[in-house]
Each structure stands twice: as C-alpha cells, then as structure tokens.
Scaffold this motif. Sequence first.
Motif, PDB file in Angstrom:
ATOM      1  N   THR A 352       0.827  -1.208   0.000  1.00  0.00           N
ATOM      2  CA  THR A 352       0.000   0.000   0.000  1.00  0.00           C
ATOM      3  C   THR A 352       0.857   1.251   0.000  1.00  0.00           C
ATOM      4  O   THR A 352       0.558   2.219  -0.712  1.00  0.00           O
ATOM      5  N   ARG A 353       1.925   1.244   0.777  1.00  0.00           N
ATOM      6  CA  ARG A 353       2.804   2.418   0.812  1.00  0.00           C
ATOM      7  C   ARG A 353       3.417   2.665  -0.563  1.00  0.00           C
ATOM      8  O   ARG A 353       3.494   3.798  -1.036  1.00  0.00           O
ATOM      9  N   ARG A 354       3.868   1.588  -1.207  1.00  0.00           N
ATOM     10  CA  ARG A 354       4.478   1.729  -2.532  1.00  0.00           C
ATOM     11  C   ARG A 354       3.438   2.184  -3.555  1.00  0.00           C
ATOM     12  O   ARG A 354       3.720   3.019  -4.416  1.00  0.00           O
ATOM     13  N   SER A 355       2.235   1.653  -3.454  1.00  0.00           N
ATOM     14  CA  SER A 355       1.175   2.038  -4.382  1.00  0.00           C
ATOM     15  C   SER A 355       0.783   3.498  -4.192  1.00  0.00           C
ATOM     16  O   SER A 355       0.624   4.241  -5.166  1.00  0.00           O
ATOM     17  N   ALA A 356       0.642   3.930  -2.935  1.00  0.00           N
ATOM     18  CA  ALA A 356       0.276   5.324  -2.670  1.00  0.00           C
ATOM     19  C   ALA A 356       1.366   6.279  -3.127  1.00  0.00           C
ATOM     20  O   ALA A 356       1.088   7.357  -3.656  1.00  0.00           O
ATOM     21  N   ARG A 357       2.626   5.875  -2.952  1.00  0.00           N
ATOM     22  CA  ARG A 357       3.722   6.742  -3.378  1.00  0.00           C
ATOM     23  C   ARG A 357       3.752   6.881  -4.884  1.00  0.00           C
ATOM     24  O   ARG A 357       4.074   7.950  -5.416  1.00  0.00           O
ATOM     25  N   SER A 358       3.420   5.814  -5.607  1.00  0.00           N
ATOM     26  CA  SER A 358       3.443   5.883  -7.068  1.00  0.00           C
ATOM     27  C   SER A 358       2.403   6.855  -7.600  1.00  0.00           C
ATOM     28  O   SER A 358       2.572   7.412  -8.690  1.00  0.00           O
ATOM     29  N   GLN A 359       1.329   7.092  -6.836  1.00  0.00           N
ATOM     30  CA  GLN A 359       0.282   8.008  -7.260  1.00  0.00           C
ATOM     31  C   GLN A 359       0.329   9.343  -6.519  1.00  0.00           C
ATOM     32  O   GLN A 359      -0.528  10.193  -6.743  1.00  0.00           O
ATOM     33  N   ALA A 360       1.321   9.506  -5.639  1.00  0.00           N
ATOM     34  CA  ALA A 360       1.418  10.732  -4.831  1.00  0.00           C
ATOM     35  C   ALA A 360       0.084  11.008  -4.142  1.00  0.00           C
ATOM     36  O   ALA A 360      -0.414  12.133  -4.123  1.00  0.00           O
ATOM     37  N   LEU A 361      -0.502   9.958  -3.566  1.00  0.00           N
ATOM     38  CA  LEU A 361      -1.830  10.039  -2.974  1.00  0.00           C
ATOM     39  C   LEU A 361      -1.772   9.490  -1.551  1.00  0.00           C
ATOM     40  O   LEU A 361      -1.298   8.372  -1.331  1.00  0.00           O
ATOM     41  N   ARG A 362      -2.242  10.276  -0.615  1.00  0.00           N
ATOM     42  CA  ARG A 362      -2.278   9.832   0.779  1.00  0.00           C
ATOM     43  C   ARG A 362      -3.649  10.149   1.356  1.00  0.00           C
ATOM     44  O   ARG A 362      -4.088  11.306   1.340  1.00  0.00           O
ATOM     45  N   THR A 363      -4.331   9.143   1.861  1.00  0.00           N
ATOM     46  CA  THR A 363      -5.680   9.301   2.385  1.00  0.00           C
ATOM     47  C   THR A 363      -5.752   8.730   3.796  1.00  0.00           C
ATOM     48  O   THR A 363      -4.794   8.137   4.303  1.00  0.00           O
ATOM     49  N   GLU A 364      -6.921   8.921   4.431  1.00  0.00           N
ATOM     50  CA  GLU A 364      -7.126   8.343   5.752  1.00  0.00           C
ATOM     51  C   GLU A 364      -7.009   6.820   5.706  1.00  0.00           C
ATOM     52  O   GLU A 364      -6.478   6.202   6.629  1.00  0.00           O
ATOM     53  N   ALA A 365      -7.487   6.218   4.617  1.00  0.00           N
ATOM     54  CA  ALA A 365      -7.405   4.762   4.487  1.00  0.00           C
ATOM     55  C   ALA A 365      -5.961   4.297   4.310  1.00  0.00           C
ATOM     56  O   ALA A 365      -5.499   3.373   4.990  1.00  0.00           O
ATOM     57  N   SER A 366      -5.238   4.920   3.395  1.00  0.00           N
ATOM     58  CA  SER A 366      -3.859   4.490   3.145  1.00  0.00           C
ATOM     59  C   SER A 366      -2.976   4.705   4.364  1.00  0.00           C
ATOM     60  O   SER A 366      -2.064   3.914   4.624  1.00  0.00           O
ATOM     61  N   THR A 367      -3.254   5.762   5.141  1.00  0.00           N
ATOM     62  CA  THR A 367      -2.463   6.002   6.354  1.00  0.00           C
ATOM     63  C   THR A 367      -2.584   4.831   7.316  1.00  0.00           C
ATOM     64  O   THR A 367      -1.599   4.411   7.932  1.00  0.00           O
ATOM     65  N   ARG A 368      -3.762   4.277   7.435  1.00  0.00           N
ATOM     66  CA  ARG A 368      -3.967   3.153   8.355  1.00  0.00           C
ATOM     67  C   ARG A 368      -3.413   1.852   7.783  1.00  0.00           C
ATOM     68  O   ARG A 368      -2.801   1.068   8.507  1.00  0.00           O
ATOM     69  N   TYR A 369      -3.618   1.627   6.474  1.00  0.00           N
ATOM     70  CA  TYR A 369      -3.073   0.404   5.886  1.00  0.00           C
ATOM     71  C   TYR A 369      -1.550   0.403   5.918  1.00  0.00           C
ATOM     72  O   TYR A 369      -0.926  -0.639   6.094  1.00  0.00           O
ATOM     73  N   GLU A 370      -0.932   1.554   5.718  1.00  0.00           N
ATOM     74  CA  GLU A 370       0.531   1.619   5.736  1.00  0.00           C
ATOM     75  C   GLU A 370       1.091   1.263   7.107  1.00  0.00           C
ATOM     76  O   GLU A 370       2.176   0.697   7.210  1.00  0.00           O
ATOM     77  N   ARG A 371       0.375   1.589   8.161  1.00  0.00           N
ATOM     78  CA  ARG A 371       0.847   1.261   9.508  1.00  0.00           C
ATOM     79  C   ARG A 371       0.487  -0.162   9.901  1.00  0.00           C
ATOM     80  O   ARG A 371       1.146  -0.736  10.776  1.00  0.00           O
ATOM     81  N   GLY A 372      -0.516  -0.734   9.271  1.00  0.00           N
ATOM     82  CA  GLY A 372      -0.903  -2.107   9.575  1.00  0.00           C
ATOM     83  C   GLY A 372      -2.225  -2.173  10.307  1.00  0.00           C
ATOM     84  O   GLY A 372      -2.320  -1.801  11.484  1.00  0.00           O
ATOM     85  N   VAL A 373      -3.263  -2.648   9.626  1.00  0.00           N
ATOM     86  CA  VAL A 373      -4.598  -2.762  10.216  1.00  0.00           C
ATOM     87  C   VAL A 373      -4.717  -4.113  10.913  1.00  0.00           C
ATOM     88  O   VAL A 373      -4.188  -5.121  10.447  1.00  0.00           O
ATOM     89  N   ASN A 374      -5.418  -4.130  12.043  1.00  0.00           N
ATOM     90  CA  ASN A 374      -5.603  -5.346  12.818  1.00  0.00           C
ATOM     91  C   ASN A 374      -6.475  -6.338  12.040  1.00  0.00           C
ATOM     92  O   ASN A 374      -7.661  -6.104  11.810  1.00  0.00           O
ATOM     93  N   GLN A 375      -5.875  -7.471  11.639  1.00  0.00           N
ATOM     94  CA  GLN A 375      -6.615  -8.461  10.855  1.00  0.00           C
ATOM     95  C   GLN A 375      -7.701  -9.154  11.676  1.00  0.00           C
ATOM     96  O   GLN A 375      -8.716  -9.577  11.127  1.00  0.00           O
ATOM     97  N   ALA A 376      -7.487  -9.281  12.988  1.00  0.00           N
ATOM     98  CA  ALA A 376      -8.433 -10.044  13.808  1.00  0.00           C
ATOM     99  C   ALA A 376      -9.775  -9.352  13.939  1.00  0.00           C
ATOM    100  O   ALA A 376     -10.780 -10.008  14.243  1.00  0.00           O
TER     101      ALA A 376
END
Length: 824
Positions: A352-376
């Motif tokens: 996700t971090r690499r994908s967001a960087r390729s588009q120069a796009l940062r959102t509330e969703a990508s911020t959380r996915y980049e840090r790691g969302v709790n799978q459980a």
Amino acid sequence: MRISLNWLRELVDITIAPEELADRLTMAGFEVEEIEDRRAWADGVVIGKVLKREPHPNADKLSVCTVDIGAETPSTIVCGAANVRADVFVPVATIGTYLPNIDLKIKPRKLRDVPSEGMICSLAEVGLAKESEGIHIFPHADLPVGSDARPYLGLDDVVLDLTSTANRADALSMVGIAREVAALTGAQLKLPIVPDVLVKSAGKNLAIKITEPQACPIYIGTSITGVTIAPSPLWLQQRLQAAGIRPINNVVDVTNYVLLEWGQPLHAFDRDRLQAVAGGKTLTIGVRFARSGETLTTLDGQERTLQEQAVLITANDRPVALAGQMGGEDTEVGADTKNLVLEAAIFDSVTTRRSARSQALRTEASTRYERGVNQAELEIACRRALQLITELAGGTIETQVIADHRPDQALTSRTIELRLERINQILGPIYLHGNPQANGSTPSEEDIGELQAGDVERVLTALGCELLPAEQPGDWSVTIPPYRYRDLEREIDLIEEVARLYGYDNFCDTLPGKTEAGYLPDDQLALRQIHAAFRAIGLTEVIHYSLVKPTEENQVSLANPLFVEYSALRTEMLTGLIDAFQYNLEQGNGPLNAFEIGRVFWREENGFYESDVAAGIMGGDATRGRWVRGGREQPLSWFEAKGRLESVFQRLGLTVEYQPDRRNPILHPGRTASLWINGDRLGTFGQLHPQFRQQRGLPDEVYVFEFNLDVMLESMIQEDSLASLFQPFSAYPASDRDIAFFAPVKFSVAEIERSIRQVAGTLLESVELFDEYRGANVPAGKRSLAFRLVYRAVDRTLTDDDVEPVHQKVREALEEKFQAELRS
C-alpha cells in the motif's frame, strides 16, 4: 487523530478533566498537540423559537423577528437571513455572549432604528462551517426553549488533536484510544456490541478473485439491495465533523464512521454502476497490480495514469478503485443508488505504501493500511458497518463472499517470556509513593523501591495481555492481544509498556555517583589515525554515494531504486575517485589528490558480502612556484607516489611488502603492485594504464590505491602500534658499508632487502637502495643495484672485526639466493 471526548466517554468510563487526560496521554507516548474546547464556541447561545416574522420598516433585506428564548417576555431580534420564518427553532446568541470564531460580543443595538436584543446564529457564526447561506434551523419538531443550544449543535464537546507514533496503528481509532485510556486510568472499557448479520446467500452473482494474495490476504464483499440514500442523522454528522471529516450521505458516512471507530477502512460501491463498468450478468471483484498505461478517475475527479506498483480493485478485470486508497468516480455511491457492494479487506502495508507513493496520494485509508490494520477485527468492523447501513439506509443483505488467503490464523496472537528481574534491571528503581521531587522535596531511602509482580500484572492485564506464571518465580508467559500483534514482538517491548503505563515520572532519575572517563575503542582510535595519516601526505578526504549504475554482474541491485543511475551498490571505489579527479581538472581546479574510506558490496553464488575499503588517488604537480622550472609542470613519479604511501605506513607502524600485480586492467601492468601485511593481502597500488588515461583525458602520471581497511585495522591493533613508543638512540657512531652487484630482474628489491635483514641480524640498523641501473655494461636480463647498509651497536663502537664478518655473510647470501655478481 482528532478524539471527541463525548464519543470516547461512550467507550470508556472517564471522569477526569480534558487537560489531565491530555497530560496522561502525552506522558504515555501519545502527544496531544491541541485541546479544542468547542464548548466555548457557543457559550451563551440558547434555543429560541421564532414566534413572528415581519419585514423591516426601513430595509428590504432585513426582518424583525419576535423570538421566545425562555424569558418573561419575547425578544425582538433583527435578522438579515432570507430563510428565517415563524414557528422554527433557532440558536440565539443572547446579550453578553461572545462568539470567538467571528470575534463578536453581542450587545443591545439598533438596526435602522429598530432595537435588536441578540442574534440568530448561523453555523458559520458558531464555528461549525466556513460559510453559511442563512441561519441554522433545528430539524427537531419540539425543543425546550431557553435551554443551552450546544448539545443540539454538537458543541458540548472537547476534541483532543492527538499524534501517535508509527508503530501504533491501533491508535488511529476510537476503540484503540479507549483501550489505552482504560489502561491508563483503570476505567471500565465499553466496546460497542456488534451483532451477527443474516446473509441470504453465500455467493449469488458475486465472486472474489485475488491474483495477488500477498498484497491482499483477505477480502470480504457484501451485496446489499434496496438502500435509500439520505443525509445521515445529526449525531453521526456531528461526530464526523468533530473528527474533521465532511458528512456526505448515510452510506458513505457509515464507512467513515467505522474507519474512525475501529480503524478499519471500508469502501461502498454502487452495485448497478459497478455492474455497468464490468459488463455482463455476473460480477467478479478482483485485486491485482495495475498494468502500464491503465487509467482510473478517482473520487477526487482526477484522472490518474497508473504505474505497475499500484494495486487495483477490479470489476471483471476493469479498474474501479485504488486498493486501500480511494474509490473510483464511476462507481461512487450517489443520491440515486439503490444497491451496494461493501468492501472490507486487508491490504499489505508495504504494498500500500508503494502504491500510494506511485500516485502521490495519501488518504485516511492508506495512512492506516501503511501502519498495519488489525486483521483479527476485520469481521467485526464489517458487521458493524452492515448493522449501521441497514439501520440508517435500510436494505437487505443479499450476498457475502470471502476470499481468505491468510497463511496462518495463529499469527493474530503471540506469546513472549517476561522476567521481573529483567524489568527492574532495565527500568531501575521507582518512587513508591509518587515522585516527591514534584513537590520540591528530596526523596529518602524509604521512598524508593522496585517494581513488584503485582504492578507488572496490573499494567499488562489492563492492556489486554494474558499472563501465565512460568517455571521461575517472577517470570511470566505473556500472550499478546491481536490488536497489538504488530507492535509487541519481544521482551523489551513489554518492558517499555510497563514503563509507559506505570508512568515515566514515577521512576527515579538519580544520576550515577561516579562516572568513567570516556575513551575510544581500539578500532575507532586506529581509524582516526588512518585519517590523519592520509591527510598528512596532502590528501583531501572525499565522500561519494554508495549507489552507482549497474554495470557488473556481481553487483547488488536495489529492489526499489529512485533512479536507474543509482540502482546498484558499488563494488569498488576507484571509479568514483577517478571521476572526481577528472571533474576537477575539467572545472579548472587542478588535480584532486584525495582519499575516501567507505564500504563496498558484492554478490557471490552463496550470498551477499560487504567490506570496508580505503582508497585514494594522486597525480599532477602539487608544488607551487613553477617559475624556477620555466613554468613547466613536474608530474609525480611512481617512486614519489610510493614514498607518500610509505610515509603513511611508517606513521601507522605497518610493515608492507610489494609484489608485482597485473590483474587490474585499468592499471599499468609494469607499474602496479599488490601490497601485503604479514601474509594478508592489503590491496593494490599502481599507475593508471596509458590507454585508460587517454580515454579519460587525464595527465600522464596518475596513481591510485585501494586497501582493505579491516586488514589495516587488524594489523594496527594486534601489533600494538596505536600508541607511539619511544626508542632510545645509540650514543655510539655507525659504520656504513655499500654493496653493489648485478642481479636478475626477476628478483624484487623487497625480497633482497628482507634477505639482507635476516642475515645481518641485530647489528644492522638500516638498509637502503640508493642506485639502480639498466643498460650498457649490464648483462642481459639483469640490473645493477647498490645498497647502503648501516651497522650500529647500542653498547659499543663497532670495529672492522665486528662488521666485516657480518657483511661477508650478506655477500654470500646474495650470491647464493639471488645469483648476484658482486661489484663491490
């Protein structure tokens, strides 16, 4: 993240003041940058009911309103809003009220000769909007006139602007902060109860196809039919606004609400638009990497040209959203939406971090996915969203499909061994009754102690950990909760949690009574001496990038280079120094005599390797005042360059041997030597090859060296040459002897010198070559060498009887070992 205290109080029982809570969170590692007291925005604003509206007698755009604000008599208020009318409830700023957002204090005044006793407020005037077309009219059918308007405006709240560290992905949610507050204060945690949802079918007309399971380990798609799009209820809008998110409609607001509540990004597609983009009767939602040249118009209206690093959500293989970042404009939920597909998924943080960087796009969703969302808690967040959508927008849950590629479900929990002895060793003593220094008193011995097992168990249990006693008393086996799986990995992480929640200010901060003088380790001291030795011979230290162009097979290539020119690690350092030498000449700066100490990297069949290297370059005429030579330059000779290195080795206490070397193609085959220390190869020293020199436009004589730094350091440390030792001079005179002979060219001077020293023994003080000749009167294949041998004793004056036997042994050894023909 912006934390609403009203919302937080629904999740955890807290009664402490906002300032105290902010202080505790900051001390626990969550910096509170601002406390936004929204209550002050409308202090003095009450509920009013417009009883009558009449035109202003002296102004066409003003109205004279009779407003009931709970006083004995109604108030007369002049209002300029076009939407004011009778029988509506409005917020009224009474006399004496101060509105900080517009910097206005309400006073009695006349407007066009009509007295006005207050002001009917718009949302902009109470700080809830930037601009308002008219006054705010409450949608309620009945409200208590004269009561405080702030609860109905959502302004009876305090918002904490909180910043968390990158390792705390759980802190980007209200539930995560509630857990933290419960652990800090001991308050009761009250997480929302999420019921199970009833699904009619398991996969009718909906399928999931994940071609990149590493990028998306799990995807849940749920089809909902018969929804009604409308504005969200007031409580939901107010919570989103407090968090800094603009309300849109009930479905989109629910996905944003769950994002804030559980930290799990969700996305809702319009099912009919999704089907139209996909084409056909069936619908297959996929996850894959973008293909070069594909485009997608996202919800912000921007058409994006996708790169291969971007991860896409597809409908029948057609792009409809950027995974984990932003949805597509063609499938967004609008006012005419009737059917939905709700996406709940986990996307890999690195991808996700690499994908967001390729588009120069940062959102509330990508911020959380980049840090790691709790799978459980993915399923819980999905059910929570379905619960709220069906409550607020109606509809029926028709189909739910799950594609789960997670390799091991057990990864959501981890067990770590924890030792009480280690905790106290790391953290040190504590204040048993609070920090007395906070009150200005000096702590006594009775005030200081150690953490006890009960303290550790209380802190970690409050975090959600499960502690089981181990075999040794004071040791535990700690099971980590799923929402802290990415953060707590080792024993030291648990020790940090104990310190953080027990309170850093409760630990003693007494400095040690005695300190030891600082010193450099032997390798660092030796390294500094090497730097000084190179500078002493006139070399300037330079530093180059470790990244170079990929030109060799054994280079280590980067997986994600910024540029092609910097996509591999260097395998040697001479190229960079030669480039710098050439650049300085081209810029008119003269020859660059320089050295560099750095690291080189290479790859072999059995793995990757790296080594530290010291390299340098010398050339040109370093002298000034060429008028004594008629302005002509005097290039550096091979022996002068070698002499500079010899001075370096002498200063460092290294004994170096030279052997002919022809392996480097850029060096002169007859003027290149390999250097050795005690049988270990130190490196190479030589002159640049004439052809290479002509290609680069360099002067006639340029010399380079490249040494293995580890060999130098090891020799300096082992031979105890880091400290200079005084050697007394002999008070007795020396006795000189010269010896000249013809010797075959195949024997090096270094070999001859070593043999002379071995034969001559302790009486020989020094041996020096002072003449070499090849040409007339010298036999073919040989050369004439002349050495000066200096004999000296420390206890007496040497006589011919002392020197001559030793000197004769030297002659005999030269004739025997090196086929020497003596001339003297």
